[in-house]
Design a protein around this motif. Structure first.
Motif, short mmCIF file in Angstrom:
data_model
loop_
_atom_site.label_atom_id
_atom_site.label_comp_id
_atom_site.label_asym_id
_atom_site.label_seq_id
_atom_site.Cartn_x
_atom_site.Cartn_y
_atom_site.Cartn_z
N GLU A 4 30.72 -2.78 -5.25
CA GLU A 4 30.72 -1.38 -5.66
C GLU A 4 29.38 -0.72 -5.34
N LEU A 5 28.28 -1.43 -5.57
CA LEU A 5 26.96 -0.89 -5.24
C LEU A 5 26.82 -0.66 -3.75
N GLU A 20 0.80 -1.22 0.00
CA GLU A 20 0.00 0.00 0.00
C GLU A 20 0.84 1.27 0.00
N ILE A 21 2.12 1.16 0.37
CA ILE A 21 2.98 2.35 0.42
C ILE A 21 3.65 2.61 -0.92
N GLY A 22 4.17 1.58 -1.54
CA GLY A 22 4.87 1.80 -2.80
C GLY A 22 5.32 0.51 -3.43
N LEU A 23 6.14 0.67 -4.46
CA LEU A 23 6.72 -0.46 -5.18
C LEU A 23 8.05 -0.80 -4.51
N ALA A 24 8.06 -1.89 -3.77
CA ALA A 24 9.28 -2.32 -3.08
C ALA A 24 10.13 -3.18 -4.02
N PHE A 25 11.43 -3.09 -3.86
CA PHE A 25 12.33 -3.91 -4.68
C PHE A 25 13.39 -4.53 -3.79
N ARG A 26 14.02 -5.55 -4.31
CA ARG A 26 15.18 -6.13 -3.63
C ARG A 26 16.18 -6.62 -4.67
N LEU A 27 17.45 -6.27 -4.46
CA LEU A 27 18.54 -6.70 -5.32
C LEU A 27 19.52 -7.50 -4.48
N ASP A 28 19.70 -8.77 -4.82
CA ASP A 28 20.63 -9.65 -4.10
C ASP A 28 22.06 -9.31 -4.53
N LEU A 29 22.80 -8.65 -3.66
CA LEU A 29 24.15 -8.18 -4.01
C LEU A 29 25.12 -9.32 -4.29
N SER A 30 24.92 -10.45 -3.64
CA SER A 30 25.84 -11.58 -3.85
C SER A 30 25.68 -12.18 -5.25
N GLU A 31 24.60 -11.83 -5.96
CA GLU A 31 24.36 -12.35 -7.30
C GLU A 31 24.74 -11.34 -8.38
N VAL A 32 25.31 -10.21 -7.97
CA VAL A 32 25.65 -9.14 -8.92
C VAL A 32 27.15 -8.98 -8.99
N GLU A 33 27.70 -8.91 -10.19
CA GLU A 33 29.15 -8.80 -10.38
C GLU A 33 29.72 -7.56 -9.69
N ARG A 34 28.98 -6.46 -9.70
CA ARG A 34 29.46 -5.22 -9.09
C ARG A 34 28.81 -4.98 -7.73
N GLY A 35 28.49 -6.07 -7.04
CA GLY A 35 27.80 -5.96 -5.77
C GLY A 35 28.54 -5.14 -4.73
#
Length: 246
Positions: free
Chosen positions: A119-120, A102-117
């Motif tokens: 750095e992010l 109800e508040i917004g569009l939530a997201f999640r990015l798994d840093l361990s699955e990203v090459e530049r994790g």
């Protein structure tokens, strides 16, 4: 020097006291000096619903559920840097997931699955980039006059990507680090770290807003002072020479 008035300071002090202990614990959970990203994720809101923002000189408001069809379509939605298609770091096919609430569009990015994790993680830890902006294609909108202002309500939109940016159009769209050891990596789950990250983001935004407001007041005051210094004496303003009648 920018002065913050007493009322503003009391609000800031209350927020600092309320979230201070949580934020201190979060510094340990985040391990900001570490490059390790195992078990860590970026978690936040890509857009906050029913919150006005300015885009292309229009007032836009995203309505809850406007991305429902797009999220159900199965199309790839990307996570990028600065809306740069050449910096697509992940997608819903691998490390990105979304959840509406109800508040917004939530997201999640798994840093361990990203090459530049790593750095992010550094970008968010240092606040170099800790805001989120969405790349969309509007499908259905309506314009409604609120007061004297036309407002475009986004009722259905195609979500193409979300980007990590320095500052976005939606003031409360943010990214924060969460640790899987303290709360599950479930998109939109409002655990203690998610809640504290959101509160910290809003506190920083409020401090910035107050500083900008006071800077604007100081600028206007300085201009008035300069004008006052150049104002001619009353007799000249009235068209009378100071030596008249002598």
């Amino acid at each position: 020097m920018i002065d913050i008035d007493a009322a503003d300071m009391r609000v800031i002090d209350r927020m600092n006291r309320r979230y201070g202990s949580i934020l201190n614990r979060m510094r340990v959970w985040r391990e900001p000096a570490s490059e390790a990203v195992t078990g860590l994720a970026l978690d936040g809101y890509g857009i906050v619903y029913d919150e006005p923002l300015i885009y292309d000189d229009e007032i836009w408001v995203f309505e809850a559920g406007c991305f429902s069809d797009s999220l159900k379509s199965g199309q790839a939605i990307y996570f990028q840097l600065d809306h740069d298609d050449k910096q697509r770091l992940a997608s819903t096919r691998d490390a990105v997931s979304f959840a509406d609430n109800e508040i917004g569009l939530a997201f999640r990015l798994d840093l361990s699955e990203v090459e530049r994790g790593a750095e992010l993680k550094r970008m968010v830890d240092t606040d170099r980039r800790a805001a989120i902006s969405v790349g969309i294609r509007n499908e259905e909108t309506r314009v409604q006059t609120i007061g004297k202002h036309p407002v475009r309500f986004i009722t259905r939109a195609d979500l193409i990507e979300v980007s990590l940016v320095g500052a976005g159009k939606c003031a409360n769209a943010f990214a924060g680090i969460v640790n899987a050891g303290f709360e599950t990596l479930e998109p939109g789950k409002k655990g203690v770290m998610f809640t504290a990250n959101f509160a910290e983001h809003k506190l920083k935004r409020m401090k910035k807003s107050i500083a900008e407001r006071n800077a604007a007041v100081d600028s206007i005051s300085a201009k008035l002072d300069r004008m006052e210094g150049k104002r001619p004496i009353a007799s000249v303003e009235a068209g009378v020479r100071p030596d008249a009648g002598r």
